[in-house]
Design a protein around this motif. Structure first.
Motif, PDB file in Angstrom:
ATOM      1  N   ALA B  35       0.812  -1.277  -0.006  1.00  0.00           N
ATOM      2  CA  ALA B  35      -0.010  -0.012   0.067  1.00  0.00           C
ATOM      3  C   ALA B  35       0.901   1.222   0.127  1.00  0.00           C
ATOM      4  O   ALA B  35       0.548   2.194  -0.488  1.00  0.00           O
ATOM      5  CB  ALA B  35      -0.795  -0.017   1.109  1.00  0.00           C
ATOM      6  N   ARG B  69     -10.133   3.239  11.810  1.00  0.00           N
ATOM      7  CA  ARG B  69      -9.267   2.863  10.765  1.00  0.00           C
ATOM      8  C   ARG B  69      -8.410   3.917   9.887  1.00  0.00           C
ATOM      9  O   ARG B  69      -9.221   5.104   9.619  1.00  0.00           O
ATOM     10  CB  ARG B  69     -10.274   2.354   9.390  1.00  0.00           C
ATOM     11  N   GLY B  71      -5.859   5.846   7.430  1.00  0.00           N
ATOM     12  CA  GLY B  71      -5.757   5.709   6.020  1.00  0.00           C
ATOM     13  C   GLY B  71      -4.941   7.010   5.581  1.00  0.00           C
ATOM     14  O   GLY B  71      -4.409   7.936   6.515  1.00  0.00           O
ATOM     15  N   ARG B  73      -5.015  10.455   2.551  1.00  0.00           N
ATOM     16  CA  ARG B  73      -5.576  11.202   1.254  1.00  0.00           C
ATOM     17  C   ARG B  73      -4.596  12.001   0.712  1.00  0.00           C
ATOM     18  O   ARG B  73      -3.646  12.500   1.361  1.00  0.00           O
ATOM     19  CB  ARG B  73      -6.848  11.900   1.976  1.00  0.00           C
ATOM     20  N   LYS B 108      -6.899   4.603 -10.206  1.00  0.00           N
ATOM     21  CA  LYS B 108      -7.962   4.299  -9.549  1.00  0.00           C
ATOM     22  C   LYS B 108      -8.224   2.647  -9.052  1.00  0.00           C
ATOM     23  O   LYS B 108      -8.620   2.358  -8.030  1.00  0.00           O
ATOM     24  CB  LYS B 108      -9.300   4.122 -10.687  1.00  0.00           C
ATOM     25  N   ARG B 109      -7.605   1.857  -9.881  1.00  0.00           N
ATOM     26  CA  ARG B 109      -7.310   0.639  -9.410  1.00  0.00           C
ATOM     27  C   ARG B 109      -6.665   0.189  -8.350  1.00  0.00           C
ATOM     28  O   ARG B 109      -7.080  -0.499  -7.298  1.00  0.00           O
ATOM     29  CB  ARG B 109      -6.637  -0.295 -10.429  1.00  0.00           C
ATOM     30  N   MET B 111      -6.421   2.582  -5.545  1.00  0.00           N
ATOM     31  CA  MET B 111      -6.752   3.229  -4.331  1.00  0.00           C
ATOM     32  C   MET B 111      -7.991   2.683  -4.096  1.00  0.00           C
ATOM     33  O   MET B 111      -8.951   2.223  -4.687  1.00  0.00           O
ATOM     34  CB  MET B 111      -6.983   4.696  -4.801  1.00  0.00           C
ATOM     35  N   ASP B 112      -8.463   3.038  -2.569  1.00  0.00           N
ATOM     36  CA  ASP B 112      -9.662   2.669  -2.253  1.00  0.00           C
ATOM     37  C   ASP B 112     -10.822   3.597  -2.505  1.00  0.00           C
ATOM     38  O   ASP B 112     -11.929   3.165  -2.808  1.00  0.00           O
ATOM     39  CB  ASP B 112      -9.603   2.379  -0.771  1.00  0.00           C
ATOM     40  N   GLU B 113     -10.462   4.848  -2.687  1.00  0.00           N
ATOM     41  CA  GLU B 113     -11.401   5.922  -2.945  1.00  0.00           C
ATOM     42  C   GLU B 113     -10.944   6.750  -4.153  1.00  0.00           C
ATOM     43  O   GLU B 113      -9.581   6.713  -4.012  1.00  0.00           O
ATOM     44  CB  GLU B 113     -11.783   6.621  -1.611  1.00  0.00           C
ATOM     45  N   LYS B 130      -6.366   5.847   0.542  1.00  0.00           N
ATOM     46  CA  LYS B 130      -5.900   4.428   0.761  1.00  0.00           C
ATOM     47  C   LYS B 130      -6.085   4.252   2.064  1.00  0.00           C
ATOM     48  O   LYS B 130      -5.620   4.902   3.154  1.00  0.00           O
ATOM     49  CB  LYS B 130      -4.491   4.084   0.352  1.00  0.00           C
ATOM     50  N   TRP B 131      -6.853   3.009   2.416  1.00  0.00           N
ATOM     51  CA  TRP B 131      -6.861   2.997   3.851  1.00  0.00           C
ATOM     52  C   TRP B 131      -5.968   1.617   4.107  1.00  0.00           C
ATOM     53  O   TRP B 131      -5.552   0.906   3.257  1.00  0.00           O
ATOM     54  CB  TRP B 131      -8.463   2.058   4.227  1.00  0.00           C
TER      55      TRP B 131
END
Lengths: 305, 132, 127
Positions: B35, B69, B71, B73, B108-109, B111-113, B130-131
């Motif tokens: 990550a 949680r 993460g 940004r 996009k693939r 990252m989580d958002e 990314k979390w």
């Protein structure tokens, strides 16, 4: 706001107009400055003496003024500097001379803190200690404002020069590091190795290309191992650079292997949709080396034997 | 959560600073090794797009927390020409010949958002999370 | 006998005329000698733009259509770097460092081609 915080990139002070405009320095400011000048310029010798009384109290004084000749030389420069300020003319040669002053101070490594403090003390001496009270209140206020603007502008010009010089030094240093950072080495007859470490930008990519091709031409190597286990980030641009290097070496009759593709790098490369084409890649340098030795007809000793 | 100062992206050196900062923030947020790599790579992609299309822009990195949680940004914004067709820019069209896509689909693939806002002529803002 | 290999060398600055003459000579010789392999020695070329490169690549395709394997050799580092930066498509191209290795590459590809050196074609004549 963010843009203005980077004076050496965002705001220009190359010309007298730009410098004056940045500090809102007007003709009436300069006129006010001249009026104060008429009161204080005759006392310039007293100013210089008092200024040096203060300067001598600094622990750094001895370092920067090792002998009396030096002190006399700098005193006379100091005198000329302030006489020019009170002439109330800010033109190109004024700006250029400030840049020179900055350069001199930067070269001898004078800390900026001392420079700021000295400018501030000089302003205090002119507007308080040496001022004889013979201006009306409005003129005096205008003159003090003008003197502060000019002192700040001069300081900014000097700081800009400091920044430019230290950027130049950093650039020279990184160039030296860059040269050391593309050590293409012949590790075996016909086999070259380049271990890459750190971040790769376009300049470095070009260095890698040039160094690799030159070494291939020199050594007539058949195999080139590009180890990326020390590369921080492989984004599409970096991948593209690496692929270009492998294509170029192939045109010189030298096959490239990209080694040291870690699980994290493999994952990000695939997710980014990077296609390495027919470039051979391996997880670690040992595998690449073993393949290379085999290709060269050398029985590679296995680890653990 | 304290947001770090935005990093002004105006040359490759400032981009490198942003990538290093992304690595640092991601590591201290306790993200996995992969990550961390993904976040650093995405920061690099977004920064390169700024340099390529807008010349100047900024990247802001922030450690965040939601429902316990952790993460990170990343917000990349510029006042450049903007993206004419966001849909098309999102399509995969990476080629080894040097005609790169924007790397946005890959971003996009990874990252989580993922949010992209762009207006032609006004600029672009890409926000990713990314979390842990 | 068809077991031979043609060595073609370009030693002068590239122009479209030179390349066309070169192509004609090469393909004609290829048929006359029934050669199986072609080595293009480009060590004398100092500058090559994308058009020249494409031209040479299509000459190679033509030679391949006529049943020969082709290898280019002797490309200079500076020339290679600029071709790659210009985005030259080098995917299908066989390349070797010098004539000796070019023979090796050709031999690995088409063993019959290098059993006997058939002849050489030097394009150092002006058209």
């Amino acid at each position: 706001m963010a843009d203005n915080s980077m004076s050496s990139h965002g705001t220009k002070m190359n010309t007298a107009e730009e410098a004056c405009s940045l500090f809102r320095l007007t003709d009436s400011d300069l006129a006010a400055l001249k009026r104060l000048g008429e009161r204080v310029v005759p006392k310039m010798d007293a100013f210089v003496e008092q200024f040096y009384v203060w300067l001598k109290t600094l622990p750094e004084y001895e370092v920067y003024f090792p002998d009396e000749a030096m002190v006399q030389h700098v005193k006379s420069l100091q005198r000329d500097y302030w006489v020019e300020v009170f002439e109330g003319v800010v033109d190109q040669s004024y700006v250029d001379r400030r840049a020179t002053v900055g350069e001199t101070h930067a070269r001898i490594g004078l800390p900026l803190g001392i420079y700021f403090s000295a400018m501030n003390y000089a302003v205090t001496l002119f507007s308080v200690d040496l001022y004889d009270g013979n201006l009306n209140a409005d003129d005096y206020a205008a003159a003090v404002i003008a003197l502060n603007k000019v002192a700040s502008m001069d300081t900014a010009l000097v700081v800009d020069t400091y920044a430019r010089i230290s950027n130049e030094a950093a650039a020279a240093q990184s160039k030296a590091i860059m040269e050391m950072s593309t050590p293409v080495t012949q590790i075996w007859e016909g086999i070259l190795l380049l271990p890459l470490v750190g971040l790769i930008d376009s300049k470095r990519a070009q260095d890698i290309m040039d160094a690799s091709l030159a070494k291939i031409a020199d050594t007539q190597a058949r195999i080139f191992i590009l180890d990326i286990s020390g590369v921080g980030v492989v984004d599409t641009a970096v991948a593209n650079y690496l692929i270009k290097v492998t294509k170029a070496t192939r045109l010189m009759g030298c096959q490239s292997t990209i080694s040291g593709v870690s699980p994290a790098i493999a994952q990000t490369m695939t997710e980014l949709g990077i296609d390495v084409g027919n470039v051979r890649t391996t997880a670690n340098m040992r595998d690449a080396l073993s393949l290379a030795l085999q290709a060269q007809g050398v029985a590679a000793p296995r680890v653990g034997d | 959560m304290a947001a770090s100062h935005p990093i002004i992206i105006h040359d490759e050196r400032s981009l490198a600073a942003a990538v290093l900062e992304a690595t640092r923030v991601a590591q201290s947020a306790g993200l996995s090794r992969v990550a961390v790599q993904q976040l650093a790579t995405v920061t690099s992609e977004l920064g390169r797009n700024i340099l390529k299309y807008a010349v100047r822009g900024r990247i802001q990195l922030e450690a965040i927390e939601r429902k316990g949680r952790k993460g990170v940004r990343v917000v990349a914004s510029d006042k450049g020409p903007g993206i004419q067709e966001v849909e098309r820019a999102m399509a995969d069209h990476y080629s080894t010949g040097g005609t790169l896509g924007l790397g946005l689909s890959g971003t996009k693939r990874m990252m989580d958002e993922f949010t992209v806002m762009s207006e032609p002529g006004k600029g672009t803002r890409v926000e990713v999370v990314k979390w842990q | 006998m068809s077991n031979n290999c043609l060595v073609a060398s370009i030693q002068i600055d590239l122009t479209s005329d030179v390349l066309e003459q070169f192509r004609n000579d090469l393909l004609t010789e290829l048929q006359a000698r029934q050669a199986r392999g072609v080595i293009l020695d480009l060590s004398g070329v100092e500058v090559m733009d994308l058009t020249d490169f494409e031209n040479i690549r299509s000459t190679i395709s033509m030679a391949q259509l006529m049943g020969a394997s082709a290898v280019v050799c002797g490309l200079r580092p500076g020339l290679v770097a600029s071709l790659i930066l210009l985005g030259a498509d080098t995917e299908e191209l066989l390349a070797a460092r010098d004539l000796d290795t070019a023979f090796e590459v050709l031999h690995a590809r088409a063993p019959g081609a290098t059993e006997r050196n058939g002849g050489s074609l030097a394009s150092d004549h002006h058209p």
